[in-house]
Design a protein around this motif. Structure first.
Motif, short mmCIF file in Angstrom:
data_model
loop_
_atom_site.label_atom_id
_atom_site.label_comp_id
_atom_site.label_asym_id
_atom_site.label_seq_id
_atom_site.Cartn_x
_atom_site.Cartn_y
_atom_site.Cartn_z
N GLU A 246 0.77 -1.23 0.08
CA GLU A 246 -0.04 0.00 0.15
C GLU A 246 1.01 1.23 0.08
OE1 GLU A 246 -3.41 2.02 2.90
OE2 GLU A 246 -2.69 0.09 3.23
N GLY A 251 -2.19 6.84 -7.21
CA GLY A 251 -3.08 5.55 -7.34
C GLY A 251 -3.10 5.39 -8.87
N ILE A 252 -4.26 4.54 -9.31
CA ILE A 252 -4.45 4.45 -10.54
C ILE A 252 -5.99 4.28 -10.74
CG2 ILE A 252 -4.39 2.28 -12.12
CD1 ILE A 252 -1.83 1.40 -10.99
N ARG A 257 -7.10 -0.04 -14.46
CA ARG A 257 -6.45 -0.95 -13.71
C ARG A 257 -6.44 -2.22 -14.45
NH1 ARG A 257 -9.51 0.37 -8.21
NH2 ARG A 257 -8.82 2.37 -7.79
N LEU A 295 -5.88 -4.95 -8.00
CA LEU A 295 -5.61 -3.48 -7.60
C LEU A 295 -7.04 -2.55 -6.82
CD1 LEU A 295 -3.46 -2.06 -10.82
CD2 LEU A 295 -2.88 -3.38 -8.91
N ASP A 297 -8.14 0.76 -4.10
CA ASP A 297 -7.84 2.20 -3.60
C ASP A 297 -7.35 1.87 -1.91
OD1 ASP A 297 -8.69 3.80 -5.86
OD2 ASP A 297 -10.69 3.41 -5.44
N LEU A 303 -2.73 3.67 -3.63
CA LEU A 303 -2.81 2.32 -4.42
C LEU A 303 -2.61 1.23 -3.36
CD1 LEU A 303 -3.69 0.66 -7.25
CD2 LEU A 303 -1.22 0.82 -7.54
#
Length: 312
Positions: A246, A251-252, A257, A295, A297, A303
């Motif tokens: 983490e 993030g993505i 993703r 993946l 949040d 991420l």
């Protein structure tokens, strides 16, 4: 009464009996040999057809042979040949992909290094020359990392390595990899932590499992930015080993993703240096070990990558 025969008549009678028996035995041996030859020809005909079919193929033709061309006793041999050709075909395809990827991805960095070296050689000002050399060193590190990832990806592909049953403690491996990245994290003031209650043992290719962890941790540190946070957790639930990495980076987006697992895919607008191979390597290794990767949040933004592997 006395019966007498001459020696000549006795010899003639023995000779006649011997020739008669010899002729009969010769006929029997000839007939037996003929039957044996015909039987062997009939019995070996499917094997000879299989031999001719293999010989007639080109060196690049690896499609399966039809098992129906031989009798049931020889079909396991045909299946074994087909399995072998499938493995060879898979290895050849992996080799072609690796050569193509390497040629495509190394061309631009090598041209950049050549240009930077020429600029540094021509530069008369010491400060600007040092700046050009620093840029050259950075490019060299990048291309070295890219070459290493390409080799790792080629080894992770199905069929490229013999299956291995190494016993690997994911907790220990994660701790060692985090220690190796500690200096880089300190330079960027990134808080790195490990949460592991005890040994988590899995079975598989130990080298590739470590490469999977290296890429996950390296990506997390790389994209966290200065004053970031990276947490690695290792545990087990319901017979599966669970590894989560983490970070609190950008993030993505959910819509990308799945695409980020493709080779050389990079999200537009990312400033961090990268080749787009890290998550592709992770997926190849995880799926090769019979696991899955997803993946999500992270809490507070960022991420979280979750890897599930079967416990040993």
């Amino acid at each position: 009464m006395t019966v007498a025969v001459t020696h000549n008549s006795q010899y003639a009678m023995r000779r006649q009996l011997w020739l008669s028996d010899f002729a009969k035995q010769f006929v029997l041996v000839f007939l037996a040999s003929l039957v044996t030859i015909l039987g062997l020809q009939r019995g070996l005909a499917p094997a000879l057809r299989l031999r001719d079919a293999v010989r007639a193929r080109g060196r690049n033709r690896l499609d399966p042979l039809p098992p129906e061309m031989v009798q049931s006793e020889l079909r396991p041999l045909v299946h074994a040949l087909n399995d072998h050709m499938e493995r060879v075909q898979s290895q050849m395809a992996a080799q072609r992909r690796f050569v193509s990827n390497a040629a495509h991805q190394l061309r631009t960095p090598l041209a950049l290094i050549s240009t930077q070296a020429s600029v540094a050689a021509r530069e008369g000002d010491a400060a600007r020359r040092d700046e050009a050399l620093a840029a050259l060193r950075t490019s060299t590190r990048q291309i070295s990392r890219l070459a290493g990832q390409l080799l790792t990806l080629s080894r992770a592909e199905p069929g490229s390595r013999r299956p291995r049953g190494d016993v690997t403690d994911l907790s220990k491996a994660a701790r060692e990899i985090l220690e190796a990245h500690a200096e880089e994290a300190l330079k960027r003031n990134i808080d790195v932590g490990l949460e592991a209650d005890g040994p988590v043992i899995v079975e598989g290719d130990g080298t590739m499992l470590r490469e999977m962890l290296v890429n996950l941790i390296d990506n997390a540190i790389r994209y966290s930015g200065a004053d970031g946070r990276v947490t690695v957790s290792v545990g087990h639930v319901d017979g599966s080993a669970i590894v989560t990495v983490e970070d609190n980076g950008p993030g993505i987006p959910e819509g990308q993703r799945e695409q980020v697992f493709e080779r050389f895919y990079r999200i537009m607008g990312t400033e961090s240096e990268g080749s787009g191979l890290g998550l592709a390597i992770v997926r190849e290794v995880v799926e090769g070990a019979g696991g899955s990767v997803s993946l999500g949040d992270a809490e507070g933004g960022g991420l979280i990558v979750t890897v599930r592997l079967p416990l040993a």
